[in-house]
Design a protein around this motif. Structure first.
Motif, short mmCIF file in Angstrom:
data_model
loop_
_atom_site.label_atom_id
_atom_site.label_comp_id
_atom_site.label_asym_id
_atom_site.label_seq_id
_atom_site.Cartn_x
_atom_site.Cartn_y
_atom_site.Cartn_z
N LYS A 140 0.81 -1.21 0.00
CA LYS A 140 0.00 0.00 0.00
C LYS A 140 0.85 1.27 0.00
N SER A 141 2.14 1.10 0.24
CA SER A 141 3.04 2.26 0.28
C SER A 141 4.46 1.80 0.02
N VAL A 142 5.39 2.73 -0.06
CA VAL A 142 6.78 2.39 -0.33
C VAL A 142 7.37 1.55 0.81
N GLU A 143 6.88 1.74 2.02
CA GLU A 143 7.38 0.95 3.15
C GLU A 143 7.07 -0.53 2.97
N ASP A 144 5.99 -0.84 2.27
CA ASP A 144 5.59 -2.23 2.07
C ASP A 144 6.41 -2.93 0.99
N LEU A 145 7.31 -2.20 0.35
CA LEU A 145 8.17 -2.81 -0.68
C LEU A 145 9.40 -3.48 -0.07
N LYS A 146 9.55 -3.39 1.24
CA LYS A 146 10.67 -4.04 1.92
C LYS A 146 10.66 -5.54 1.65
N GLY A 147 11.78 -6.05 1.15
CA GLY A 147 11.90 -7.47 0.87
C GLY A 147 11.21 -7.93 -0.41
N LYS A 148 10.68 -6.98 -1.18
CA LYS A 148 9.95 -7.31 -2.41
C LYS A 148 10.85 -7.13 -3.64
N VAL A 196 -3.95 -4.66 -13.08
CA VAL A 196 -3.06 -3.95 -12.16
C VAL A 196 -3.78 -2.75 -11.57
N LYS A 197 -3.21 -2.17 -10.52
CA LYS A 197 -3.79 -0.99 -9.89
C LYS A 197 -2.68 -0.15 -9.27
N THR A 198 -2.93 1.14 -9.12
CA THR A 198 -1.97 2.02 -8.46
C THR A 198 -2.30 2.06 -6.96
N VAL A 199 -1.27 2.20 -6.13
CA VAL A 199 -1.46 2.28 -4.69
C VAL A 199 -0.57 3.37 -4.11
N GLY A 200 -0.95 3.85 -2.92
CA GLY A 200 -0.11 4.81 -2.21
C GLY A 200 -0.21 6.21 -2.76
N PRO A 201 0.54 7.13 -2.16
CA PRO A 201 0.54 8.53 -2.58
C PRO A 201 1.48 8.76 -3.76
#
Length: 248
Positions: A124-132, A195-200
């Protein structure tokens, strides 16, 4: 009479030697696939916001040119070597780039956005990209942002948009981080329902037209951009390619 003929021929020779530098056809590089800024239309010709904006600018400046489609990561080196006269390809104005090429005034304000698969609820945000695994485009400001902010497991780089979008949809990447207008356009067209866009919107950035260092075209192009904004040409093109007015 013979002396006059010799003088006339000499003047003609000088004029011929000077003319090419003033009247040569410019080589204008653009990205091969950066929709809606530049892409190949159904008729096989390149079109898009950048292409049509440059057409308007070139008409005002009074220069002839030929379009040179190429991968984005070759444009700045081409400007540095002088093999390219102009580069218009959604090039973010950055301090390190300003050290090696010249830019016009900004002509588009953008930012970065995250794209995920439709069923994804974990990111949902850039923080959730950790380990991705994150896909983006080679030599763009997105690469710097992802490496500095995402703490991703892996960053996969692709020379064009199609590669990074396909990697996401095929499961080879968990997300794409790239320029907002390009990501949103893909989500609403070819990627609709997939696909969909998420976050700010992350990291505001401005695009500029690139030139070799010291190019005399910079001032003339800036004047042409101001004219396009003043007479409504810019807003008309903006509405055509983005569906809303500048600043909205």
């Amino acid at each position: 009479m013979k002396r006059l003929i010799q003088i006339a021929l000499g003047l003609a020779l000088v004029a011929a030697l000077c003319a090419p530098a003033m009247a040569k056809k410019l080589v204008v590089a653009h990205d091969t696939n950066f929709k809606p800024f530049e892409f190949k239309g159904e008729d096989g010709k390149y079109t898009g916001f950048d292409i049509e904006l440059w057409q308007a600018v070139a008409k005002t400046v009074g220069v002839e040119y030929e379009l040179q489609p190429m991968d984005f990561n070759g444009i700045i080196p081409g400007l540095q070597t002088g093999n390219i006269d102009v580069g218009i390809a959604g090039i973010t104005i950055k301090a390190e780039r300003q050290q090696v090429i010249d830019f016009s005034d900004p002509y588009y304000d953008s930012g970065l956005m995250i794209l995920v698969r439709e069923g994804d609820t974990a990111i949902k945000s850039v923080e959730d990209l950790k380990g991705k695994i994150v896909a983006t485009k080679t030599a763009t400001s997105s690469v710097d942002f992802v490496k500095a902010s995402a703490n991703a497991k892996e960053v996969k780089l692709f020379p064009n948009n199609d590669g990074m979008f396909f990697e996401l949809m095929s499961g080879g990447a968990d997300a794409v981080v790239f320029d907002m207008p390009v990501v949103k356009e893909f989500a609403m067209t070819a990627g609709k329902g997939k696909v969909k866009t998420v976050g700010p919107l992350y990291r505001g950035q401005s695009y500029g037209i690139g030139f070799p260092k010291g190019s005399p075209l910079v001032t003339k192009v800036n004047e042409a951009l101001k004219k396009a904004k003043a007479d409504g040409t810019y807003e008309k093109l903006y509405m055509k390619w983005f569906g809303y007015a500048p600043g909205k």
